[in-house]
Motif scaffolding. Structure first.
Motif, PDB file in Angstrom:
ATOM      1  N   ASP A 159       9.459 -41.779 -12.584  1.00 24.15           N
ATOM      2  CA  ASP A 159       8.356 -42.738 -12.394  1.00 24.15           C
ATOM      3  C   ASP A 159       7.803 -42.723 -10.978  1.00 24.15           C
TER       4      ASP A 159
ATOM      5  N   ARG B 238       0.202 -41.352 -12.000  1.00 26.28           N
ATOM      6  CA  ARG B 238      -1.247 -41.460 -11.820  1.00 26.28           C
ATOM      7  C   ARG B 238      -1.860 -42.235 -12.972  1.00 26.28           C
ATOM      8  N   GLU B 239      -3.033 -42.762 -12.722  1.00 26.30           N
ATOM      9  CA  GLU B 239      -3.810 -43.368 -13.800  1.00 26.30           C
ATOM     10  C   GLU B 239      -4.404 -42.256 -14.658  1.00 26.30           C
ATOM     11  N   ALA B 240      -4.681 -42.566 -15.907  1.00 24.43           N
ATOM     12  CA  ALA B 240      -5.362 -41.591 -16.763  1.00 24.43           C
ATOM     13  C   ALA B 240      -6.717 -41.251 -16.163  1.00 24.43           C
TER      14      ALA B 240
ATOM     15  N   THR C  33     -10.606 -40.397 -15.533  1.00 27.45           N
ATOM     16  CA  THR C  33     -11.830 -40.972 -16.084  1.00 27.45           C
ATOM     17  C   THR C  33     -12.471 -39.986 -17.055  1.00 27.45           C
TER      18      THR C  33
ATOM     19  N   GLU D 227      -7.259 -35.269 -22.705  1.00 29.22           N
ATOM     20  CA  GLU D 227      -7.534 -36.499 -21.949  1.00 29.22           C
ATOM     21  C   GLU D 227      -7.873 -37.647 -22.882  1.00 29.22           C
TER      22      GLU D 227
ATOM     23  N   HIS E 252      -5.770 -41.338 -23.256  1.00 29.68           N
ATOM     24  CA  HIS E 252      -6.351 -42.691 -23.275  1.00 29.68           C
ATOM     25  C   HIS E 252      -5.943 -43.447 -24.538  1.00 29.68           C
TER      26      HIS E 252
ATOM     27  N   CYS F 128      -2.360 -44.551 -24.042  1.00 27.07           N
ATOM     28  CA  CYS F 128      -2.302 -45.733 -23.157  1.00 27.07           C
ATOM     29  C   CYS F 128      -2.612 -47.004 -23.941  1.00 27.07           C
ATOM     30  N   ASP F 129      -3.605 -46.926 -24.822  1.00 29.58           N
ATOM     31  CA  ASP F 129      -3.950 -48.098 -25.640  1.00 29.58           C
ATOM     32  C   ASP F 129      -2.767 -48.547 -26.480  1.00 29.58           C
TER      33      ASP F 129
ATOM     34  N   SER G 232       0.148 -50.053 -24.425  1.00 22.38           N
ATOM     35  CA  SER G 232      -0.187 -51.399 -23.932  1.00 22.38           C
ATOM     36  C   SER G 232      -0.021 -52.453 -25.026  1.00 22.38           C
TER      37      SER G 232
ATOM     38  N   ARG H 129       2.912 -36.939 -15.646  1.00 25.90           N
ATOM     39  CA  ARG H 129       2.235 -37.511 -14.482  1.00 25.90           C
ATOM     40  C   ARG H 129       1.661 -38.889 -14.768  1.00 25.90           C
ATOM     41  N   VAL H 130       1.401 -39.187 -16.048  1.00 25.36           N
ATOM     42  CA  VAL H 130       0.805 -40.473 -16.412  1.00 25.36           C
ATOM     43  C   VAL H 130       1.848 -41.452 -16.948  1.00 25.36           C
TER      44      VAL H 130
END
Length: 829
Positions: free
Chosen positions: A283, A287-289, A291, A325, A329, A332-333, A336, A360-361
């Motif tokens: 961890d 990085r953030e996903a 754009t 990519e 995303h 990530c949804d 969450s 990395r994410v």
């Protein structure tokens, strides 16, 4: 009295009834593992499917459960439902599904142990192999067969062991194999009497004359977090333990110094259970996903909207359009929302790059599961998913569908068209894409199918509205699709412009130009080895496998002829075994020959080869791909492994050396597969801000399929192929079931196949074909015949299974059927 219905990992129908011992009556629960006796000597690990008090009606002795392995269930309830569906649909037993589902570390079974009989008196008449076996056994109390073969160096010890048994020289027994064990590691920590700064300072003071011991103690304090800088002591609570190996590596001090500190009572050594899969810095630096571009964002929104009304959606996006990519995303949804995600890939080779991008994410929330991992690592992943319900993303190949997910929200099937998703041998011969759909349905999740060249089945269901469909037509960053040049090698050879070479002038020119610019090249030939066959120029003799009806492939690296079906190998003959001529010529070419010629033509370039010969382990595969990605290798030669979703930003040229070999296959899917493979590997070229170049070599330059490849026109190819499939009643308009019969006797096989086909025709009618010989008529000493069932999609699978079981029961009355091995392949690929 309580009884348990136990599923055992064997190709036998149904569960088996065992008596639960009184001592286990309150401990045994449904879905836990038990060890049960089976047959005269063997023991297997089974899963309890049901507990009841119904006394079996059969007049036979009911065996007792031998041992209980779990205090709580090892599978989730939905998994048994999934296994039952797979058993029904793919025409196999639940035991075969169970055998495939659980990692081997969770299925210990008995194995034969061979040991020297202590009462045996040496016999001078022993044969050399028998002496070798006894010598191997002399230094142990007993060895399993595999270990005995390894130590003795004998390939097959059974004949020698049987002879020694008859002479009373050895004895055999059954022993349960060791299953999964937790990994332990030696740690050190401060002794219990050092509780504060005063005691610690006293310990340091006692080491003033033992500088190495003092340094080791200070290094420990840094690693344990007690101090940030050596010399500034600040104890806050009990210092953590530190791995012995890590401490010694950090300090660079000999282990004897650490042992001295333990003897002084300053350190205490303790064994701790550690994870095989967790990384301490997983961890770090997340990085953030990234754009999304405008096109990606549009596709992402359409997928989310499609999932409101459809459980399955097809993402049809061109190569390098940025599908991964979008996947990130969507993952990530789901995370969450507290849900889990399964991300499927067709082969282990593809997971290398994708793992790095996801790591990395998602860091420690990413679990990777494939055949490159050890059984113990697989068991740890299984247990983590079983015993926790935390959000996680699992990246894996087809066997990942068996994992015990708790809250699966999304399954991503990337490169969903790939035939590697279909299991071939042994049973269950399932398709991971279809099982993933059932898995998601069991948990109320969604399925996203992704591909630049979808399977015709998925494409048709999307067109018909059964699946949702989202299109992503543009490359990420506005990149152009590569230019494809079709080179007619037949014409070049006729004009003597391509003599004794695999590389056309255009391909050589493109490679030279790319190398001069510091760019990279992919060369694709979907055949491994050096030459597919060797032919005598005098009499036409071709060396064949002794076990299979197939020619032997020459492997230059091994300097041997090898069978790709059974593994048989023999040395390269210096002369023809039939006529004695020395004029032996190698025909055709594989990746080894491409590598050799590329090395001769481009001597300054560093060349690597990626096929199953060079990438048998995950580390070997990672090393080859990393070397190419980092620019250490300029030319990468490979089979279909290089066509599957890999992303190399510096590749400007792709050479398809033999397109004919992809198209000229006796299979109704040949053109679909050829198109997919050529388009996929072409998509590796020019994947960033410049247009790539593809040279496609063929002797069928006028073939309409190649024009659709040149134009990247998947819809045109699909329209033609779907029209032909509809006319001739092939999938996706029908369902195929292949019945495969094998026997050592070709005569008996033909008799039984004819009888079996006739029996099926009585029950199922004209959908049953006559027995046919496959292209390879004998494999691993067994002759092969196939009977094809071409079923309408409206015909129910249970009804078909009932008819097949009735025909099978009828055939079992025939004594000849005992010499037949039979299996079913539903939806063959």
């Amino acid at each position: 009295m309580k009884y348990a219905e136990v599923i055992v990992p064997l190709p036998l129908a149904g569960a088996f009834t065992y008596r639960i011992p009184d001592a286990m009556e309150h401990a045994v629960s449904v879905y836990c593992r038990v060890v049960v006796p089976f047959g005269r000597k063997h023991c297997y690990t089974g899963i309890v499917a049901e507990i009841h008090d119904r006394k079996p009606v059969e007049d036979r002795e009911i065996k007792e459960i031998s041992a209980l392995l779990d205090e709580r269930p090892v599978i989730r309830p939905y998994q048994q439902h999934l296994w039952q569906w797979m058993s029904s649909y793919y025409l196999c037993s639940t035991g075969e599904v169970f055998r495939a589902a659980l990692p081997s570390g969770l299925k210990p079974e008995s194995e034969t142990i061979i040991a020297i009989n202590p009462e045996y008196e040496a016999d001078e008449q022993l044969k050399p192999n028998e002496r070798t076996v006894l010598e191997a056994l002399s230094s142990s109390v007993g060895l399993p067969v595999s270990e005995l073969e390894r130590i003795s160096g004998l390939r097959n010890v059974f004949h020698s062991v049987n002879s020694l048994l008859e002479k009373g020289a050895v004895a055999i027994r059954e022993s349960l194999k060791q299953g999964f064990r937790d990994k332990t590691e030696m740690h050190v920590r401060l002794a219990g009497n050092i509780r504060g700064e005063e005691e610690l300072n006293a310990a340091l003071a006692s080491l003033k004359r033992a500088k190495q011991q003092e340094k080791l103690l200070l290094d420990y304090l840094v690693l344990s977090g007690t101090v940030q800088v050596p010399g500034e002591v600040n104890i806050a609570g009990t210092p953590a333990s530190v791995a012995r190996k890590r401490l010694l590596a950090y300090s660079g001090i000999h282990p004897s110094v650490l042992n001295s500190l333990i003897k002084r009572g300053i350190f205490v050594a303790e064994e701790k259970t550690v994870s095989r899969i967790a990384s301490p810095d997983a961890d770090t630096g997340l990085r953030e996903a990234a754009t999304l571009s405008e096109a990606q964002q549009k596709a992402y929104g359409e997928i989310v909207k499609s999932f409101e009304t459809k459980n399955i959606t097809l993402l049809y996006g061109v190569a390098s359009s940025g599908k991964t990519e979008i996947y990130i995303h969507l993952i990530c949804d789901m995370l969450s929302k507290g849900r889990q995600v399964l991300y499927l890939l067709p082969e282990m080779a593809v997971t290398t790059q994708v793992t790095e991008r996801l790591r990395r994410v998602f860091g420690s929330r990413l679990l990777v599961y494939h055949s490159g991992f050890t059984d113990s690592e697989k068991v740890e992943i299984w247990n983590r998913l079983l015993h926790t319900e935390e959000p996680a993303v699992v990246l894996g190949i087809r066997s990942s569908v068996f994992l015990p997910f708790a809250h699966l929200g999304l399954v991503i099937v990337d490169e969903e068209h790939d035939a590697s998703y279909k299991q071939q041998d042994p049973a269950p011969r399932y398709h991971a894409r279809n099982v993933a759909m059932m898995l998601a349905g069991e948990q109320g999740g969604k399925v996203l199918l992704g591909s630049a060249t979808p399977s015709l089945e998925s494409y048709l269901w999307a067109l018909n509205g059964k699946y949702g469909m989202v299109e992503l037509r543009s490359r990420y960053g506005g990149g152009m699709l590569p230019e494809i040049d079709i080179v007619d090698v037949r014409d070049l050879r006729r004009k003597k412009r391509m003599k004794d070479t695999l590389f056309s002038p255009l391909l050589r020119e493109k490679i030279d130009d790319a190398l001069s610019k510091g760019e990279q090249i992919l060369l694709f030939q979907n055949r491994r080895g050096f030459a597919p066959l060797i032919e005598c120029q005098a009499c036409g003799e071709i060396p064949h496998c002794v076990n299979c009806d197939v020619s032997l492939t020459y492997h230059r690296q091994l300097h041997r002829l090898v069978c790709h079906y059974c593994g048989y190998s023999t040395s390269l003959p210096s002369k023809c075994p039939s006529c004695g001529s020395t004029e032996l010529k190698m025909q055709g070419f594989g990746t080894e020959k491409v590598e050799e010629e590329a090395g001769a033509l481009f001597p300054l370039a560093k060349i690597a080869r990626l096929d199953t010969d060079t990438a048998r382990t995950r580390n070997a595969c990672r090393r080859i791909l990393n070397g190419f990605e980092e620019g250490e290798t300029q030319i990468l030669i490979g089979t279909q492994m290089i066509s599957k979703g890999l992303d190399f930003e510096n590749v400007s040229v792709v050479g398809i050396l033999n397109a004919d070999g992809l198209m000229n296959i006796p299979d109704f899917r040949a053109y679909e597969r050829a198109f997919q493979m050529m388009l996929q590997v072409s998509g590796r070229a020019g994947r960033r801000d410049r247009r790539g170049s593809v040279v496609l070599q063929t002797s069928q330059s006028g073939n309409p399929l190649l024009q659709t490849v040149r134009n990247f026109d998947y819809p045109a190819m699909a329209q033609v192929q779907l029209s032909e499939r509809h006319t001739f009643r092939y999938p996706p308009y029908t369902r195929l079931i292949m019945i495969v019969l094998r026997s050592r006797s070709e005569n008996i096989l033909e008799q039984v196949a004819d009888l079996y086909s006739a029996g099926l025709k009585k029950r199922l009618g004209a959908c049953v074909s006559n027995p046919v010989c496959p292209p390879v008529t004998r494999v691993q000493t067994l002759f092969v015949r196939k009977i094809m069932l071409k079923m309408d999609m409206s015909v129910s699978v249970p009804a078909t299974r009932k008819a097949l079981e009735a025909a099978h029961a009828e055939m079992r009355q025939n004594p000849l059927f005992r010499q037949i091995i039979l299996h079913y392949d539903v939806d063959p690929q």
